[in-house]
Design a protein around this motif. Structure first.
Motif, mmCIF file in Angstrom:
data_model
loop_
_atom_site.group_PDB
_atom_site.id
_atom_site.type_symbol
_atom_site.label_atom_id
_atom_site.label_comp_id
_atom_site.label_asym_id
_atom_site.label_seq_id
_atom_site.Cartn_x
_atom_site.Cartn_y
_atom_site.Cartn_z
ATOM 1 N N VAL A 297 0.829 -1.218 0.000
ATOM 2 C CA VAL A 297 0.000 0.000 0.000
ATOM 3 C C VAL A 297 0.857 1.260 0.000
ATOM 4 N N MET A 298 2.166 1.147 -0.268
ATOM 5 C CA MET A 298 3.036 2.315 -0.267
ATOM 6 C C MET A 298 2.666 3.295 -1.372
ATOM 7 N N GLN A 299 2.110 2.797 -2.473
ATOM 8 C CA GLN A 299 1.645 3.675 -3.549
ATOM 9 C C GLN A 299 0.585 4.637 -3.034
ATOM 10 N N THR A 300 -0.339 4.134 -2.225
ATOM 11 C CA THR A 300 -1.379 4.986 -1.644
ATOM 12 C C THR A 300 -0.773 6.024 -0.713
ATOM 13 N N TYR A 301 0.218 5.636 0.083
ATOM 14 C CA TYR A 301 0.868 6.569 1.008
ATOM 15 C C TYR A 301 1.555 7.707 0.258
ATOM 16 N N LEU A 302 2.240 7.390 -0.828
ATOM 17 C CA LEU A 302 2.990 8.422 -1.550
ATOM 18 C C LEU A 302 2.075 9.375 -2.312
ATOM 19 N N THR A 303 0.948 8.885 -2.802
ATOM 20 C CA THR A 303 0.047 9.759 -3.556
ATOM 21 C C THR A 303 -0.852 10.597 -2.649
ATOM 22 N N THR A 304 -1.253 10.053 -1.495
ATOM 23 C CA THR A 304 -2.155 10.787 -0.604
ATOM 24 C C THR A 304 -1.411 11.660 0.406
ATOM 25 N N VAL A 305 -0.397 11.136 1.052
ATOM 26 C CA VAL A 305 0.329 11.876 2.095
ATOM 27 C C VAL A 305 1.410 12.768 1.488
ATOM 28 N N TRP A 306 2.192 12.236 0.594
ATOM 29 C CA TRP A 306 3.250 13.029 -0.025
ATOM 30 C C TRP A 306 2.738 13.894 -1.166
ATOM 31 N N GLY A 307 1.606 13.522 -1.755
ATOM 32 C CA GLY A 307 1.050 14.303 -2.862
ATOM 33 C C GLY A 307 1.799 14.114 -4.173
ATOM 34 N N LEU A 308 2.441 12.984 -4.363
ATOM 35 C CA LEU A 308 3.175 12.735 -5.604
ATOM 36 C C LEU A 308 2.217 12.335 -6.720
ATOM 37 N N SER A 309 2.678 12.492 -7.945
ATOM 38 C CA SER A 309 1.883 12.048 -9.081
ATOM 39 C C SER A 309 1.878 10.518 -9.134
ATOM 40 N N VAL A 310 0.961 9.992 -9.909
ATOM 41 C CA VAL A 310 0.814 8.538 -9.993
ATOM 42 C C VAL A 310 2.090 7.892 -10.526
ATOM 43 N N SER A 311 2.640 8.454 -11.602
ATOM 44 C CA SER A 311 3.830 7.861 -12.216
ATOM 45 C C SER A 311 5.066 8.017 -11.329
ATOM 46 N N HIS A 312 5.176 9.145 -10.623
ATOM 47 C CA HIS A 312 6.326 9.356 -9.732
ATOM 48 C C HIS A 312 6.304 8.358 -8.572
ATOM 49 N N ALA A 313 5.153 8.191 -7.949
ATOM 50 C CA ALA A 313 5.029 7.237 -6.848
ATOM 51 C C ALA A 313 5.269 5.814 -7.325
ATOM 52 N N ALA A 314 4.722 5.471 -8.488
ATOM 53 C CA ALA A 314 4.929 4.125 -9.025
ATOM 54 C C ALA A 314 6.399 3.887 -9.350
ATOM 55 N N GLY A 315 7.084 4.918 -9.816
ATOM 56 C CA GLY A 315 8.507 4.782 -10.115
ATOM 57 C C GLY A 315 9.322 4.473 -8.873
ATOM 58 N N ILE A 316 9.026 5.143 -7.759
ATOM 59 C CA ILE A 316 9.746 4.888 -6.503
ATOM 60 C C ILE A 316 9.523 3.450 -6.044
ATOM 61 N N ILE A 317 8.275 2.993 -6.091
ATOM 62 C CA ILE A 317 7.966 1.640 -5.639
ATOM 63 C C ILE A 317 8.611 0.598 -6.541
#
Length: 548
Positions: free
Chosen positions: A21-41
């Motif tokens: 669920v780290m994708q959800t954490y990065l997009t909701t809490v950090w406010g990252l874009s979908v592709s940026h968060a997916a890239g980190i994961i």
């Protein structure tokens, strides 16, 4: 299975659930874009899959399994602690600052190192313990410390199981990250207590076959100015007891086995980095000839990168209720994992029930079946996402994603087991331990490489006045077109595999099996008059039958 191994399994499950669920954490809490968060994961997933290769090399060559397992426990606990501290609630800040980002990225690296080093050392370490312990201590394992210590381990196990069941329903991210951190500290404590109470001999490094491959390249490069003789006679090359013939594949590497006339052969044998045997050279060539098949496995990683990134983001933008019950998106982890386990078991059962002469074809056709599932997975995901973009009011149920998650699980289960079996039949026997690590590592390269693919697709799709397929949110993006792109790549990967599998080096029959076959034949025939035939090694002169 020891208490430590049971608890380690539950801790791994906890870590897998929070990383899912780290994708959800990065997009909701950090406010990252979908592709940026997916890239980190995906980069983290790729790192976790690839690191077992160097860690296995370090364990075999330098540290041994005990110290590698201890390192994994320490590093994993520290990483999860840093991950907990990186949340806003832990530092009492309203926004994500530089300190939190630094702690987060360091935590990801440490967790990846901890998981990778544990995967290569835990099983091997307890195998060593089982070989050294007496029959009475085998059942007790590492926690052979008395009733008090056993009760403590049982209580810790129950606590970790309860935490794993409660974790999906916790809203606070600091608590959700903190529970696995505490459990990893308990795991470290159990390991240290077990080693304090249980006296055992610790085996040192046993040597790595990867060193042999490196030696072949070093020896060949050191003799780059030497010319190879036209005929590969045994006097010019160093032969071991196996008496393997040199081939013309990667002829440059033959120089590694070249015996120089300037010094005696005994002096050259002492320097293993300057002279290798013909068998070592040929084993290295076989590994290099498997490179085309490795490319197909790397491309598989592109599809595997979707599960806990873009697919999960789709689930967050769909209706997550089942009647009056709200369902957590973590349920798709169990759909995919369950399909993986069930399919793998069906494959093993089907292979066991098949005649032995047909079993060698199972990995070949199994990979083809897995690649077909990857194509279907991408097509179905594209269709569902296109339908979701039309209904952005969350009227669609998230259970529309079940088929693509099941196909992803089937693809993961079949591809991993079949690639591993296919590699084992082609790679030298000395590399059998590393086959699983190579399979994971190549998949990890593809998973991390999906970040580059998304970047390229985003740039190409946004050329001119056309909007890029990847925007800040999923509703603004056109991820369905990216799924179609992956479907095309997966189809090309299937055709590439069909071509590659026909040119792979065929496994050589083991002489030991032939000798045993002859012995069985002589015993069954009950005649002493046997002679060699063209096919195998014996033929009865009395009855005329042959063991072939």
């Amino acid at each position: 299975m020891t208490f430590f191994e049971r608890i380690a399994g539950w801790v791994n499950l906890l870590e897998a659930s929070i990383m899912w669920v780290m994708q959800t954490y990065l997009t909701t809490v950090w406010g990252l874009s979908v592709s940026h968060a997916a890239g980190i994961i995906n980069v983290w997933n790729g790192l976790t899959f690839f690191l077992p290769i160097p860690f296995a090399f370090f364990a075999d060559s330098f540290f041994g399994n005990f110290y590698m397992l201890m390192f994994s426990c320490f590093v994993d606990a520290i990483g999860l602690g840093f991950l907990t501290l990186s949340t806003r609630q832990s530092l009492g800040s309203e926004s994500i600052g530089g300190t939190q980002k630094a702690l987060f990225y360091i935590a990801l690296v440490l967790i990846a190192a901890g998981l990778a080093s544990r995967s290569v050392s835990q099983v091997q370490f307890f195998k060593e313990q089982e070989e050294e312990t007496t029959h009475s201590n085998k059942e007790e394992g590492i926690c052979d410390c008395g009733l008090g210590q056993k009760l403590t381990c049982c209580v810790m196990t129950i606590v970790i199981i309860i935490c794993s069941l409660v974790l999906p329903f916790i809203q606070s991210w600091s608590v959700r990250f903190g529970i696995p951190a505490i459990c990893s500290l308990l795991l470290l404590l159990i390991f240290l207590i077990g080693q304090f109470c249980h006296s055992s001999q610790r085996k040192g490094p046993q040597g790595s076959p990867l060193t042999t491959i490196l030696r072949v390249f070093v020896a060949a490069i050191s003799k780059k100015s030497e010319k190879l003789p036209e005929d590969h006679n045994t006097e010019s090359f160093y032969q071991s007891d196996d008496h393997v013939e040199l081939t013309h594949w990667f002829r440059f590497l033959n120089k590694a086995a070249r015996i120089l006339p300037t010094a005696s052969i005994e002096e050259q044998k002492k320097n293993k980095w300057h002279l290798c045997s013909v068998k070592e050279v040929e084993d290295t060539k076989v590994c290099l000839r498997m490179t085309p098949l490795c490319i197909t496995l790397v491309l598989c990683g592109l599809v595997l990168s979707l599960g806990n990134t873009y697919f999960l983001e789709q689930a967050n933008h769909l209706n997550q209720t089942l009647g009056r019950l709200k369902v957590n998106s973590l349920i798709f982890f169990f759909f995919s994992f369950g399909a993986n386990i069930i399919t793998s078991n069906i494959y093993r059962i089907a292979k066991t029930c098949t005649l032995e002469r047909y079993r060698k074809y199972f990995p070949v056709f199994g990979i083809a079946y897995a690649l077909i599932n990857s194509v279907l997975c991408c097509i179905i995901a594209a269709k569902v996402e296109s339908r979701r973009l039309v209904n952005k009011d969350k009227s669609m149920s998230m259970f529309w994603l079940v088929p693509q998650y099941i196909l992803l699980g089937v693809f993961t289960g079949i591809s991993s087991i079949c690639y591993e079996e296919l590699f084992k039949t082609r790679y030298p026997s000395s590399m059998s331990k590393y086959v699983r690590y190579f399979t994971l590592g190549l998949t990890g390269i593809g998973t991390a490489g999906s970040y580059l693919l998304v970047y390229i697709v985003g740039k190409v799709s946004g050329r001119g006045k056309n909007p890029s397929w990847f925007k800040q949110s999923l509703n603004e993006s056109q991820v369905d077109k990216y799924y179609w792109t992956l479907a095309v790549i997966s189809s090309l990967n299937l055709f590439l595999y069909i071509i590659v599998v026909r040119i792979l080096p065929h496994p050589k029959p083991k002489r030991a099996n032939t000798i045993q076959k002859v012995k069985n034949f002589v015993h069954e025939c009950a005649h002493d008059c046997v002679r060699e035939c063209a096919k195998c090694a014996c033929k009865c002169l009395c009855c005329g039958c042959c063991c072939c």
